[in-house]
Design a protein around this motif. Structure first.
Motif, PDB file in Angstrom:
ATOM      1  N   GLN A   3       0.830  -1.207   0.000  1.00 37.85           N
ATOM      2  CA  GLN A   3       0.000   0.000   0.000  1.00 37.85           C
ATOM      3  C   GLN A   3       0.864   1.257   0.000  1.00 37.85           C
ATOM      4  OE1 GLN A   3      -2.520  -0.401   3.374  1.00 37.85           O
ATOM      5  NE2 GLN A   3      -4.009  -1.691   2.305  1.00 37.85           N
ATOM      6  N   VAL A   4       1.988   1.220   0.693  1.00 36.48           N
ATOM      7  CA  VAL A   4       2.901   2.356   0.717  1.00 36.48           C
ATOM      8  C   VAL A   4       3.477   2.570  -0.676  1.00 36.48           C
ATOM      9  CG1 VAL A   4       5.074   3.233   1.654  1.00 36.48           C
ATOM     10  CG2 VAL A   4       3.446   2.055   3.156  1.00 36.48           C
ATOM     11  N   PHE A   5       3.861   1.460  -1.323  1.00 33.16           N
ATOM     12  CA  PHE A   5       4.405   1.548  -2.677  1.00 33.16           C
ATOM     13  C   PHE A   5       3.374   2.115  -3.643  1.00 33.16           C
ATOM     14  CE2 PHE A   5       5.230  -0.442  -6.836  1.00 33.16           C
ATOM     15  CZ  PHE A   5       6.459   0.147  -7.095  1.00 33.16           C
ATOM     16  N   MET A   6       2.137   1.645  -3.570  1.00 28.52           N
ATOM     17  CA  MET A   6       1.075   2.139  -4.451  1.00 28.52           C
ATOM     18  C   MET A   6       0.768   3.613  -4.164  1.00 28.52           C
ATOM     19  SD  MET A   6       0.303  -0.127  -6.590  1.00 28.52           S
ATOM     20  CE  MET A   6      -1.258   0.355  -7.250  1.00 28.52           C
ATOM     21  N   GLY A   7       0.810   3.998  -2.903  1.00 30.85           N
ATOM     22  CA  GLY A   7       0.590   5.401  -2.546  1.00 30.85           C
ATOM     23  C   GLY A   7       1.688   6.298  -3.110  1.00 30.85           C
ATOM     24  N   LEU A   8       2.918   5.812  -3.041  1.00 33.90           N
ATOM     25  CA  LEU A   8       4.047   6.567  -3.580  1.00 33.90           C
ATOM     26  C   LEU A   8       3.941   6.696  -5.100  1.00 33.90           C
ATOM     27  CD1 LEU A   8       6.700   7.987  -2.953  1.00 33.90           C
ATOM     28  CD2 LEU A   8       7.851   5.789  -3.223  1.00 33.90           C
ATOM     29  N   VAL A   9       3.559   5.625  -5.770  1.00 37.23           N
ATOM     30  CA  VAL A   9       3.384   5.654  -7.227  1.00 37.23           C
ATOM     31  C   VAL A   9       2.269   6.619  -7.597  1.00 37.23           C
ATOM     32  CG1 VAL A   9       2.658   4.277  -9.226  1.00 37.23           C
ATOM     33  CG2 VAL A   9       4.330   3.355  -7.615  1.00 37.23           C
ATOM     34  N   LEU A  10       1.179   6.594  -6.852  1.00 38.83           N
ATOM     35  CA  LEU A  10       0.064   7.504  -7.108  1.00 38.83           C
ATOM     36  C   LEU A  10       0.480   8.959  -6.897  1.00 38.83           C
ATOM     37  CD1 LEU A  10      -2.919   7.722  -7.837  1.00 38.83           C
ATOM     38  CD2 LEU A  10      -3.439   7.593  -5.405  1.00 38.83           C
ATOM     39  N   LEU A  11       1.246   9.220  -5.849  1.00 39.95           N
ATOM     40  CA  LEU A  11       1.735  10.577  -5.589  1.00 39.95           C
ATOM     41  C   LEU A  11       2.644  11.049  -6.721  1.00 39.95           C
ATOM     42  CD1 LEU A  11       2.029  13.027  -3.691  1.00 39.95           C
ATOM     43  CD2 LEU A  11       3.983  11.832  -2.678  1.00 39.95           C
ATOM     44  N   LEU A  12       3.541  10.194  -7.175  1.00 33.89           N
ATOM     45  CA  LEU A  12       4.428  10.553  -8.281  1.00 33.89           C
ATOM     46  C   LEU A  12       3.646  10.777  -9.568  1.00 33.89           C
ATOM     47  CD1 LEU A  12       7.465   8.191  -7.660  1.00 33.89           C
ATOM     48  CD2 LEU A  12       7.361  10.669  -7.316  1.00 33.89           C
ATOM     49  N   LEU A  13       2.615   9.987  -9.803  1.00 31.86           N
ATOM     50  CA  LEU A  13       1.777  10.165 -10.981  1.00 31.86           C
ATOM     51  C   LEU A  13       1.064  11.516 -10.950  1.00 31.86           C
ATOM     52  CD1 LEU A  13       0.532   8.974 -13.558  1.00 31.86           C
ATOM     53  CD2 LEU A  13      -1.276   8.029 -12.122  1.00 31.86           C
ATOM     54  N   VAL A  14       0.527  11.888  -9.801  1.00 31.10           N
ATOM     55  CA  VAL A  14      -0.152  13.177  -9.665  1.00 31.10           C
ATOM     56  C   VAL A  14       0.835  14.329  -9.861  1.00 31.10           C
ATOM     57  CG1 VAL A  14      -1.356  14.693  -8.028  1.00 31.10           C
ATOM     58  CG2 VAL A  14      -2.014  12.290  -8.241  1.00 31.10           C
ATOM     59  N   LEU A  15       2.023  14.235  -9.281  1.00 29.80           N
ATOM     60  CA  LEU A  15       3.038  15.278  -9.460  1.00 29.80           C
ATOM     61  C   LEU A  15       3.471  15.386 -10.921  1.00 29.80           C
ATOM     62  CD1 LEU A  15       5.270  14.780  -6.300  1.00 29.80           C
ATOM     63  CD2 LEU A  15       3.697  16.658  -6.774  1.00 29.80           C
ATOM     64  N   ASP A  16       3.628  14.231 -11.590  1.00 35.56           N
ATOM     65  CA  ASP A  16       4.000  14.240 -13.004  1.00 35.56           C
ATOM     66  C   ASP A  16       2.923  14.918 -13.837  1.00 35.56           C
ATOM     67  OD1 ASP A  16       5.558  13.520 -15.326  1.00 35.56           O
ATOM     68  OD2 ASP A  16       4.006  12.009 -15.710  1.00 35.56           O
ATOM     69  N   LEU A  17       1.673  14.614 -13.581  1.00 36.42           N
ATOM     70  CA  LEU A  17       0.581  15.250 -14.321  1.00 36.42           C
ATOM     71  C   LEU A  17       0.541  16.754 -14.069  1.00 36.42           C
ATOM     72  CD1 LEU A  17      -2.281  12.636 -13.942  1.00 36.42           C
ATOM     73  CD2 LEU A  17      -1.028  13.235 -16.011  1.00 36.42           C
ATOM     74  N   ALA A  18       0.790  17.172 -12.841  1.00 33.68           N
ATOM     75  CA  ALA A  18       0.782  18.600 -12.520  1.00 33.68           C
ATOM     76  C   ALA A  18       1.906  19.334 -13.248  1.00 33.68           C
ATOM     77  CB  ALA A  18       0.897  18.801 -11.008  1.00 33.68           C
ATOM     78  N   VAL A  19       3.087  18.748 -13.248  1.00 35.30           N
ATOM     79  CA  VAL A  19       4.226  19.375 -13.929  1.00 35.30           C
ATOM     80  C   VAL A  19       3.982  19.418 -15.439  1.00 35.30           C
ATOM     81  CG1 VAL A  19       6.673  19.107 -14.489  1.00 35.30           C
ATOM     82  CG2 VAL A  19       5.894  18.852 -12.131  1.00 35.30           C
ATOM     83  N   THR A  20       3.471  18.335 -15.987  1.00 40.19           N
ATOM     84  CA  THR A  20       3.189  18.285 -17.424  1.00 40.19           C
ATOM     85  C   THR A  20       2.140  19.324 -17.808  1.00 40.19           C
ATOM     86  OG1 THR A  20       3.719  15.938 -17.458  1.00 40.19           O
ATOM     87  CG2 THR A  20       2.460  16.794 -19.315  1.00 40.19           C
ATOM     88  N   ALA A  21       1.075  19.448 -17.025  1.00 40.73           N
ATOM     89  CA  ALA A  21       0.039  20.440 -17.310  1.00 40.73           C
ATOM     90  C   ALA A  21       0.605  21.857 -17.212  1.00 40.73           C
ATOM     91  CB  ALA A  21      -1.133  20.267 -16.347  1.00 40.73           C
TER      92      ALA A  21
END
Length: 73
Positions: A3-21
């Motif tokens: 769950q920690v790993f999935m949470g970290l992946v989700l956080l990185l995905l959200v940050l990547d989308l924010a930077v890309t936008a």
């Protein structure tokens, strides 16, 4: 642990989308200054559309020593 790993992946995905936008908005969308310049250019093109009207306005605004010739003395 998973769950920690999935949470970290989700956080990185959200940050990547924010930077890309943010980069997309900065690179592809016109800034406020560019939009203003385009609006001014369009307005200038519309004003200079008829050279006869422009020439007539120049004649009507012509003056010598502050007199236009239309004053009553």
């Amino acid at each position: 642990m998973e769950q920690v790993f999935m949470g970290l992946v989700l956080l990185l995905l959200v940050l990547d989308l924010a930077v890309t936008a943010g980069l997309y908005c900065r690179m592809c969308l016109p800034s406020r200054e560019e939009r203003n310049e385009r609006a001014v250019e369009r307005a200038m093109e519309q004003e200079a559309a008829d050279p006869i009207d422009e020439g007539f306005e120049n004649i009507m605004r012509f003056s010598v020593n502050g007199k236009t010739g239309f004053e009553t003395e």
